[in-house]
Design a protein around this motif. Structure first.
Motif, mmCIF file in Angstrom:
data_model
loop_
_atom_site.group_PDB
_atom_site.id
_atom_site.type_symbol
_atom_site.label_atom_id
_atom_site.label_comp_id
_atom_site.label_asym_id
_atom_site.label_seq_id
_atom_site.Cartn_x
_atom_site.Cartn_y
_atom_site.Cartn_z
ATOM 1 N N LYS A 69 -20.317 95.038 -10.466
ATOM 2 C CA LYS A 69 -20.789 94.541 -11.490
ATOM 3 C C LYS A 69 -20.467 95.265 -12.492
ATOM 4 O O LYS A 69 -20.372 96.468 -12.438
ATOM 5 C CB LYS A 69 -22.235 94.699 -11.610
ATOM 6 C CG LYS A 69 -23.651 93.959 -12.381
ATOM 7 C CD LYS A 69 -23.052 92.953 -13.190
ATOM 8 C CE LYS A 69 -24.480 92.305 -13.803
ATOM 9 N NZ LYS A 69 -23.735 91.976 -15.080
ATOM 10 N N MET A 70 -19.947 94.227 -13.330
ATOM 11 C CA MET A 70 -19.602 95.082 -14.406
ATOM 12 C C MET A 70 -20.581 95.647 -15.537
ATOM 13 O O MET A 70 -21.533 94.839 -15.857
ATOM 14 C CB MET A 70 -18.274 94.070 -15.757
ATOM 15 C CG MET A 70 -17.621 94.057 -14.927
ATOM 16 S SD MET A 70 -16.507 95.000 -14.184
ATOM 17 C CE MET A 70 -15.902 95.646 -15.724
ATOM 18 N N THR A 71 -20.440 97.437 -15.889
ATOM 19 C CA THR A 71 -21.588 97.780 -16.768
ATOM 20 C C THR A 71 -21.020 97.792 -17.995
ATOM 21 O O THR A 71 -21.592 97.590 -19.280
ATOM 22 C CB THR A 71 -22.243 99.107 -15.959
ATOM 23 O OG1 THR A 71 -20.830 99.789 -16.183
ATOM 24 C CG2 THR A 71 -22.526 98.385 -14.637
ATOM 25 N N LYS A 72 -19.950 98.373 -18.143
ATOM 26 C CA LYS A 72 -19.553 98.259 -19.677
ATOM 27 C C LYS A 72 -18.663 98.247 -19.667
ATOM 28 O O LYS A 72 -17.295 98.831 -19.414
ATOM 29 C CB LYS A 72 -19.710 100.214 -20.036
ATOM 30 C CG LYS A 72 -19.107 100.540 -21.558
ATOM 31 C CD LYS A 72 -19.523 101.912 -21.480
ATOM 32 C CE LYS A 72 -19.088 103.111 -22.901
ATOM 33 N NZ LYS A 72 -18.288 103.906 -22.802
ATOM 34 N N SER A 73 -17.537 97.056 -20.704
ATOM 35 C CA SER A 73 -16.578 96.369 -20.582
ATOM 36 C C SER A 73 -16.069 96.254 -21.644
ATOM 37 O O SER A 73 -17.348 96.347 -23.421
ATOM 38 C CB SER A 73 -15.986 95.293 -19.456
ATOM 39 O OG SER A 73 -16.684 94.932 -19.469
ATOM 40 N N ASP A 74 -15.392 94.737 -21.718
ATOM 41 C CA ASP A 74 -15.215 93.433 -22.659
ATOM 42 C C ASP A 74 -16.603 92.402 -23.294
ATOM 43 O O ASP A 74 -17.250 92.771 -22.538
ATOM 44 C CB ASP A 74 -14.389 93.684 -23.513
ATOM 45 C CG ASP A 74 -13.796 92.332 -22.740
ATOM 46 O OD1 ASP A 74 -14.474 92.266 -22.043
ATOM 47 O OD2 ASP A 74 -12.401 91.699 -22.497
ATOM 48 N N THR A 75 -16.664 92.153 -24.122
ATOM 49 C CA THR A 75 -18.037 91.307 -24.372
ATOM 50 C C THR A 75 -17.744 89.799 -23.511
ATOM 51 O O THR A 75 -18.915 89.911 -22.388
ATOM 52 C CB THR A 75 -17.993 91.196 -25.570
ATOM 53 O OG1 THR A 75 -18.272 91.606 -26.362
ATOM 54 C CG2 THR A 75 -18.821 89.482 -25.871
ATOM 55 N N ASP A 76 -16.354 89.668 -22.889
ATOM 56 C CA ASP A 76 -16.963 88.495 -21.882
ATOM 57 C C ASP A 76 -16.855 88.941 -20.832
ATOM 58 O O ASP A 76 -16.962 88.361 -19.677
ATOM 59 C CB ASP A 76 -15.568 87.932 -21.888
ATOM 60 C CG ASP A 76 -15.056 87.244 -22.969
ATOM 61 O OD1 ASP A 76 -15.851 86.316 -23.879
ATOM 62 O OD2 ASP A 76 -13.883 86.285 -23.948
ATOM 63 N N TRP A 77 -16.361 90.085 -20.260
ATOM 64 C CA TRP A 77 -16.166 90.888 -18.837
ATOM 65 C C TRP A 77 -17.817 91.236 -18.364
ATOM 66 O O TRP A 77 -18.352 91.687 -17.714
ATOM 67 C CB TRP A 77 -15.873 91.907 -18.672
ATOM 68 C CG TRP A 77 -13.987 91.253 -17.930
ATOM 69 C CD1 TRP A 77 -13.207 90.969 -19.395
ATOM 70 C CD2 TRP A 77 -13.037 91.697 -17.710
ATOM 71 N NE1 TRP A 77 -12.193 90.803 -18.682
ATOM 72 C CE2 TRP A 77 -12.359 90.457 -17.208
ATOM 73 C CE3 TRP A 77 -13.472 92.319 -15.930
ATOM 74 C CZ2 TRP A 77 -10.941 91.052 -16.311
ATOM 75 C CZ3 TRP A 77 -13.005 92.627 -14.896
ATOM 76 C CH2 TRP A 77 -11.316 92.121 -15.634
ATOM 77 N N ASN A 78 -19.166 91.954 -19.472
ATOM 78 C CA ASN A 78 -19.890 92.691 -18.974
ATOM 79 C C ASN A 78 -20.566 92.180 -17.862
ATOM 80 O O ASN A 78 -21.121 92.109 -17.565
ATOM 81 C CB ASN A 78 -20.200 92.978 -20.201
ATOM 82 C CG ASN A 78 -20.271 94.804 -20.975
ATOM 83 O OD1 ASN A 78 -19.716 94.840 -20.270
ATOM 84 N ND2 ASN A 78 -20.708 94.711 -22.395
ATOM 85 N N SER A 79 -20.812 90.321 -18.575
ATOM 86 C CA SER A 79 -21.488 89.486 -17.660
ATOM 87 C C SER A 79 -21.523 89.317 -16.509
ATOM 88 O O SER A 79 -22.265 88.545 -14.968
ATOM 89 C CB SER A 79 -21.534 88.273 -18.344
ATOM 90 O OG SER A 79 -21.058 87.709 -18.191
ATOM 91 N N THR A 80 -20.412 89.657 -15.998
ATOM 92 C CA THR A 80 -19.737 89.473 -15.190
ATOM 93 C C THR A 80 -18.784 90.574 -13.809
ATOM 94 O O THR A 80 -19.993 91.687 -14.006
ATOM 95 C CB THR A 80 -17.611 88.614 -14.988
ATOM 96 O OG1 THR A 80 -17.413 90.305 -15.350
ATOM 97 C CG2 THR A 80 -17.841 87.642 -16.586
#
Length: 142
Positions: free
Chosen positions: A72-83
């Motif tokens: 689960k992404m926790t800190k990335s760019d806006t598009d990836w954060n929910s993925t």
């Protein structure tokens, strides 16, 4: 509504070797990240460093040793954060079926489509790494 990326591929390697390649930082750095850290344990944080600008974090959200791992992404760019992305492994006769997923994208935008293409290329790199020992230098990975 959310969007998802799915790719299946067969790799001529044992599920353990594939699992290690998608969960151990020393292997991730040979086909995906520039420098990574983390342990394949539920709740463990991984640092996926690609560049100073792309220095991302995720947590192991699901794990069955040598069978599956999801992040689960926790800190990335806006598009990836929910993925959440992951690898489910299925034993075949002399190979492993890798069922890759990257789910919960919020937009069907350029970045989503580009990421799908990049995953396909990277997964092919994973296959070549495990089957042929090929390591593509980080700066040459797209």
């Amino acid at each position: 509504m959310s969007y998802s990326i799915f790719h299946n591929l067969e790799i001529k390697a044992s599920p353990k070797k594939v699992f290690d390649a998608v969960s151990q930082p020393k292997h991730l750095d040979n086909w995906w990240s520039l420098k990574s850290s983390g342990k394949p344990e539920v709740g463990s944080e991984y640092n996926l460093n690609f560049t100073e600008e792309y220095n991302w974090f995720c947590k192991v959200s699901a794990l069955k040793t040598n069978e599956s791992i999801h992040f689960k992404m926790t800190k990335s760019d806006t598009d990836w954060n929910s993925t959440t992305f992951g690898f489910d492994l299925e034993t075949k006769e002399k190979e492993t079926l890798v069922k890759f997923s990257h789910i919960n994208w919020q937009k069907d935008n350029h970045h989503f489509k580009h990421s799908s293409f990049c995953w396909a290329m990277l997964l092919n790199g994973l296959k070549n790494y495990l089957e042929k020992g090929i390591i593509i230098p980080f700066e040459d990975r797209n």
